[in-house]
Design an enzyme around this catalytic site. Structure first.
Site, PDB file in Angstrom:
ATOM      1  N   PHE A 197     -10.646   0.438  12.930  1.00 50.81           N
ATOM      2  CA  PHE A 197     -10.954   0.596  14.348  1.00 50.81           C
ATOM      3  C   PHE A 197      -9.994   1.581  15.032  1.00 50.81           C
ATOM      4  O   PHE A 197     -10.085   1.802  16.237  1.00 50.81           O
ATOM      5  CB  PHE A 197     -10.945  -0.756  15.068  1.00 50.81           C
ATOM      6  N   TRP A 245      -4.913   0.327  13.332  1.00 47.37           N
ATOM      7  CA  TRP A 245      -3.622   1.020  13.166  1.00 47.37           C
ATOM      8  C   TRP A 245      -3.335   1.769  14.456  1.00 47.37           C
ATOM      9  O   TRP A 245      -4.248   2.342  15.054  1.00 47.37           O
ATOM     10  CB  TRP A 245      -3.706   1.968  11.966  1.00 47.37           C
ATOM     11  N   THR A 246      -2.066   1.777  14.842  1.00 44.13           N
ATOM     12  CA  THR A 246      -1.808   2.187  16.228  1.00 44.13           C
ATOM     13  C   THR A 246      -0.957   3.450  16.370  1.00 44.13           C
ATOM     14  O   THR A 246      -0.312   3.646  17.392  1.00 44.13           O
ATOM     15  CB  THR A 246      -1.147   1.028  16.996  1.00 44.13           C
ATOM     16  N   ASP A 294       0.840  -1.199   0.000  1.00 44.10           N
ATOM     17  CA  ASP A 294       0.000   0.000   0.000  1.00 44.10           C
ATOM     18  C   ASP A 294       0.873   1.246   0.000  1.00 44.10           C
ATOM     19  O   ASP A 294       2.036   1.196   0.370  1.00 44.10           O
ATOM     20  CB  ASP A 294      -0.900   0.014   1.252  1.00 44.10           C
ATOM     21  N   GLU A 295       0.286   2.346  -0.427  1.00 42.31           N
ATOM     22  CA  GLU A 295       0.835   3.689  -0.227  1.00 42.31           C
ATOM     23  C   GLU A 295       2.332   3.775  -0.567  1.00 42.31           C
ATOM     24  O   GLU A 295       3.146   4.066   0.296  1.00 42.31           O
ATOM     25  CB  GLU A 295       0.616   4.106   1.235  1.00 42.31           C
TER      26      GLU A 295
HETATM   27  C1  ACM Z   1      -3.525   1.173   4.799  1.00 38.76           C
HETATM   28  O1  ACM Z   1      -4.354   1.636   5.596  1.00 38.76           O
HETATM   29  N1  ACM Z   1      -2.491   1.890   4.425  1.00 38.76           N
HETATM   30  C2  ACM Z   1      -3.676  -0.154   4.251  1.00 38.76           C
END
Ligand code: ACM
EC number: 3.2.1.52
Length: 765
Positions: A442, A480-481, A347-348
Site C-alpha cells: 500500500f 512502507w513509509t 529480508d534483503e
Molecule cells: C520487504 O519489502 N523488504 C519485505
C-alpha cells in the site's frame, strides 16, 4: 412450462427478492449470509440491554456496544434481565463453530446477537455499528432521539484467520494516537492482525531497556534523501509535509525521529487486544539493522554499517555476541507482545561482509554451510529455536526459503517476481501469509485501478491442491513509509483500498459493483472518523486528449455532494476555483486541471488533461497481414523506451498487446517493442489506457498516444487518437528494470466501458 425451467425461474425470483439494498445494508466486509427484511428496530433511551447469565462473559463487548449507543443517544441503555420487545440481547451460542463466528437477528421487536466467544461478539458489534446511523461516528454525543437499525438476519464467519495490516514506523514515525486510530479502523473492518515494523536502517522505534542506545541514538536521524523527496513534494501536496511533532533540535542539530516506550507500547497492545486484534512485532534482522549497528558497532562482522549496492551491512551471524544481543532484544519484545506470532524479518540481506569474515568462514566450516544463503538460514533457524523455546512462532519474509527453511517457520510472501516461493513453502508444509507487492504494497501510489486490483486479489496462488491451499492462512497489506511522512498521507495510501482487502479476507465474495455501492456509504462513516482517504476517481477523460472540432467535456460527479472544480492556467484547483459545468466546452489546445472536493474540504488527486488539435488519421492499405503482433525482444536493461535500440535480440509473436510468457523470467531486466497494425471498426476518437510497470509508450500512426515511460510501479496513463475506420500502424514500446512487470492495454470509445482491446484488432506482417 417444464418443471426444471419453472424451478430455475423460481430460484431466480427468490434470489431477487432477497437481494439486499446496498445502501440499507452497507456492511463491509459483507457477511457470509444476509437475509434482508422489512422494518426497523428503533433504539431509544427506553431500549434495554440483556446480557447472558454470566454477566462477565461479554462484559467488555457490552461496554463497547454501550459506548456506540452513547455516541448516538448521549446515554447508555439500562440493563434488563429478560429478553422481550425493545431489547438488545447478547447471547452465548456454543454451537457456533469458530471463535469469530456470530449471528445477528434484527426484527422490529428485538435485536439478538449470538457468539461463541467475546471475539465473535466484538465482530458482531462492528456489524451492528455499520447498521447504525453514520452520525454516531467520531463524536461524543450525536444527540439522536432514536437510531433505526434495518431488520435483517445475518450468519457470519471469516474465510481467513490472518487478516492483516502492516505499518512501517521506522522510515517515518507515527504517534501513539495514530496507532490507536489505525487499530480502530482495523476493528471497524474486522481485520485481526496488526504487524508493526518497529526497526529498520532509518530508525529504531521501541525502547529496549538492556540496550538504551538503540533509542537514545538509533531513534533519531538527520533528514535523509527520502525526507528530501517528501519535502520537495510537500511544495505542491501538503500531505507530503513531514509531521512537525517528530522533529527536534538536539546539540545544535535538527533531528527526525521518535520511539515508543515500553509503557506506551503496552497501552497500544492493550488497545488492540480490546478490539480482538493481535499486534505482531517485527525487529527486522539480520539485515536492515543500520540504526542498531550505529549504536552498537560490534554487531556487524566488520564493525559498523554502511550502504552496499542495495542494502546495508547486516549483523554478524558468526559471533555469539550477536545472538546474545538478538535474544536479549527479543526477550523484551516477547515480554511486551502477547502474540504467539513474532516476525524476525530476514529480508534483503547484503551478505558480502559475511563472505569476507574469518569468523564466518569458521562457522560455515563447523556447520557444513556451503553458501552465505545457508548461513542466513543458520541464523534464522537458531533464532526460531529461541522463539519456540519461549512459546513463540517465527514469521520471516520469503527470503527465508533461500538457504533452506525449517518445517515450522511461517513464510510471509512479498516478492511478486518470485511467484513460486509461496507454492514451494505451502508444498513444504509451511504456513504462508500472502503479501505480494502487487497489489498488497500500500506504499504503491494508488490510482483508479487500485481498489479493483485489491478486491480481485486471490490469496491462494496457482498450483496448490486444496490440502496445500489450507497452508495459506491469509493475507496482509504492507505500508512502507519511506515516502509516507504524515498521518494524512498514511490515511490516503491505506483507505479505501484496505476495505477491499477486508472483504477479500473475511467474505471472499466477488461482487465488485455491489461492494462499490456499499463503499460509497462507508465514505460517510470515514468522513465522520476524519479519515483522510483517497477520494473516488473522476472518470470520463484521459491524460492526453485530442480536439477534433468542438469538444465537450462531460463528467459525472462521484456523489451529489462532491464538487468538481477546474483551472485552465496550470495552477492546482482549490475549493474557490470555478465548478465544472455539466457540459464544458474545451476552450482550445492547452491544459485543464480538475479536482473534486468533499463537503468537508477533502480533495481528490489533481487530474491534468492535456488537449491538442488533431484530424482523423486515414487508414493505411497493407495486404497479406496475419493476426497478432510481432514482439522484438531486447535482453538488456534500459532506463526508458526511447533508449531501445533498432536491432532486436530475438523476435516472437503474440495475439494481443502482451508480453509473452517466460520473457523477463526470474525478475530479469529487458525491453520489448510490440509492432504491427491496429484495425478499428469505426471512425471515432479512441481513448487508450496503458498500465505499465516499468515504462511503456503507445504509438499509433507514429503519433505518441500514451506516454507512460520511466521506471515505476504499475501506473495507468491514458491518451487519445482520432482514427478513421480501418488499419493503422501500431507500436507499443516497453521496458522492465527487473523485479517483475505489468503491461495492460485497454480502450474506450464514445463514452463506453473501458475494456480489453480484442485480439481481432491486431495485425502483423
Ligand atoms: C520487504 O519489502 N523488504 C519485505
Amino acid at each position: 412450462m417444464g418443471a426444471v425451467l419453472f424451478s430455475v425461474l423460481l430460484s431466480i425470483s427468490v434470489a431477487r427478492a432477497q437481494e439486499a439494498d446496498p445502501a440499507r445494508y452497507a456492511i463491509v466486509p459483507y457477511p457470509q449470509q444476509l437475509v434482508p427484511a422489512a422494518g426497523d428496530f428503533v433504539i431509544t433511551s427506553k431500549t434495554r440491554l440483556v446480557l447472558p447469565s454470566d454477566k462477565t462473559f461479554f462484559s467488555k463487548e457490552a461496554a463497547q456496544l454501550q459506548a456506540l449507543i452513547r455516541q448516538g443517544l448521549g446515554q447508555a441503555l439500562p440493563v434488563a434481565a429478560k429478553a422481550g420487545n425493545g431489547t438488545i440481547v447478547l447471547k452465548q451460542d456454543t454451537q457456533l463453530a469458530g471463535e469469530e463466528d456470530y449471528t445477528l437477528a434484527v426484527t422490529p421487536q428485538q435485536v439478538t446477537i449470538a457468539a461463541k466467544t467475546p471475539t465473535g461478539m466484538f465482530r458482531a458489534v462492528q456489524t451492528l455499528r455499520q447498521l447504525m446511523p453514520v452520525a454516531i461516528e467520531g463524536v461524543k454525543n450525536a444527540k439522536l432521539a432514536k437510531m433505526a437499525i434495518p431488520a435483517v438476519k445475518i450468519t457470519d464467519h471469516p474465510v481467513y484467520g490472518w487478516r492483516g495490516m502492516h505499518l512501517d514506523v521506522s522510515r517515518h514515525f507515527f504517534s501513539v494516537d495514530y496507532l490507536k486510530k489505525f487499530i480502530d479502523l482495523l476493528a471497524l473492518y474486522k481485520m485481526n492482525k496488526f504487524h508493526i515494523h518497529l526497526t529498520d536502517d532509518q530508525g529504531w522505534r521501541i525502547e529496549i531497556k538492556k540496550y538504551p542506545l538503540l533509542t537514545e541514538q538509533g531513534a533519531w536521524r538527520e533528514f535523509n534523501n527520502q525526507d528530501s523527496v517528501c519535502m520537495e513534494k510537500a511544495k505542491t501536496n501538503p500531505d507530503m509535509a513531514i509531521d512537525q511533532s517528530h522533529i527536534i533540535r538536539k546539540n545544535g542539530k535538527t533531528l527526525y525521529g521518535g520511539f515508543y516506550t515500553q509503557a506506551q507500547m503496552k497501552e497500544v497492545i492493550a488497545y488492540a487486544a480490546a478490539r480482538h486484534i493481535d499486534m505482531i512485532p517485527e525487529i527486522d534482522m539480520p539485515g536492515h539493522m543500520m540504526a542498531a549497528i550505529k549504536a552498537y558497532p560490534y554487531l556487524s562482522c566488520e564493525g559498523g554499517s554502511t550502504w552496499g549496492p542495495l542494502f546495508t551491512t547486516p549483523i554478524c551471524p558468526c559471533n555469539e555476541k550477536t545472538f546474545e544481543f538478538a535474544e536479549n532484544v527479543y526477550s523484551e519484545i516477547f515480554a511486551l507482545f502477547p502474540s504467539e506470532y513474532v516476525h524476525l524479518g530476514a529480508d534483503e540481506v547484503e551478505k558480502s561482509s559475511w563472505a569476507k569474515s574469518p569468523l564466518c568462514e569458521g562457522v560455515m566450516k563447523a556447520n557444513n554451510l556451503k553458501t552465505v544463503e545457508e548461513l542466513q538460514s543458520y541464523f534464522v533457524k537458531r533464532m526460531e529455536k529461541f522463539f519456540n523455546s519461549k512459546g513463540k512462532k517465527l514469521i520471516g519474509w520469503d527470503e527465508i526459503l533461500e538457504g533452506g527453511i525449517s518445517e515450522t517457520a511461517i513464510l510471509m510472501y512479498w516478492r511478486s517476481w518470485v511467484p513460486d516461493a509461496p507454492v514451494k513453502a505451502a508444498k513444504n508444509g509451511n504456513k504462508v501469509i500472502m503479501t505480494p507487492g502487487n497489489p498488497l504494497y500500500f506504499d504503491g501510489i494508488p490510482d483508479r485501478n487500485s481498489i479493483s486490483n485489491v478486491y480481485h486479489f486471490d490469496p491462494v496462488p496457482k498450483g496448490l491442491t486444496a490440502d496445500e491451499a489450507a497452508h495459506i492462512i491469509g493475507a496482509q497489506a504492507n505500508t512502507w513509509t519511506e515516502w509516507i511522512p504524515s498521518e494524512k498521507r498514511a490515511d490516503f495510501m491505506i483507505f479505501p483500498r484496505m476495505t477491499a482487502l477486508a472483504e477479500v479476507l473475511w467474505t471472499h465474495r466477488q461482487d465488485y459493483d455491489n461492494y462499490l455501492l456499499r463503499l460509497h456509504q462507508q465514505y460517510k462513516r470515514l468522513d465522520q472518523l476524519k479519515v483522510h482517504y483517497r477520494m473516488p476517481d473522476l472518470d470520463g477523460f484521459t491524460d492526453d486528449n485530442v480536439l477534433v472540432g468542438k469538444t465537450v467535456l462531460k463528467l459525472q460527479k462521484p456523489a451529489p455532494d462532491i464538487s468538481i472544480r477546474y483551472t485552465t492556467d496550470g495552477t492546482a484547483p482549490t475549493m474557490s476555483s470555478p465548478e465544472l459545468p455539466e457540459a464544458f466546452i474545451v476552450p482550445g489546445p492547452g491544459t485543464i486541471k480538475l479536482a473534486s472536493f468533499s463537503p468537508s474540504g477533502s480533495s481528490s488527486d489533481i487530474y491534468t488533461l492535456n488537449y491538442r488539435k488533431q484530424s482523423f488519421f486515414p487508414p493505411v492499405n497493407v495486404e497479406g497481414l496475419q493476426s497478432g503482433l510481432q514482439v522484438q525482444y531486447f535482453g538488456s536493461s534500459y532506463k526508458g523506451v526511447t533508449k531501445l535500440p533498432d536491432t532486436a535480440d530475438s523476435i516472437v509473436h503474440v495475439s494481443n498487446a502482451i508480453i509473452p510468457e517466460g520473457m523477463g523470467k526470474g525478475g530479469k531486466a529487458f525491453g520489448a517493442k510490440l509492432v504491427g497494425y491496429i484495425e478499428v471498426p469505426e471512425t471515432a476518437i479512441y481513448s487508450f489506457f496503458l498500465t505499465a510497470d516499468d515504462g511503456a509508450n503507445l504509438y499509433i500512426e507514429g503519433d505518441k498516444v500514451v506516454d507512460n515511460d520511466g521506471w515505476h510501479a504499475p501506473v495507468q496513463k491514458s491518451g487519445q487518437v482520432a482514427l478513421q475506420k480501418g488499419l493503422h500502424p501500431f507500436e507499443l514500446k516497453f521496458v522492465e528494470g527487473g523485479g517483475g512487470y505489468t503491461l495492460k492495454l485497454e480502450y474506450r470509445v464514445n463514452g463506453g466501458k473501458i475494456q480489453a482491446v480484442p485480439d481481432s484488432w491486431f495485425k502483423r506482417k
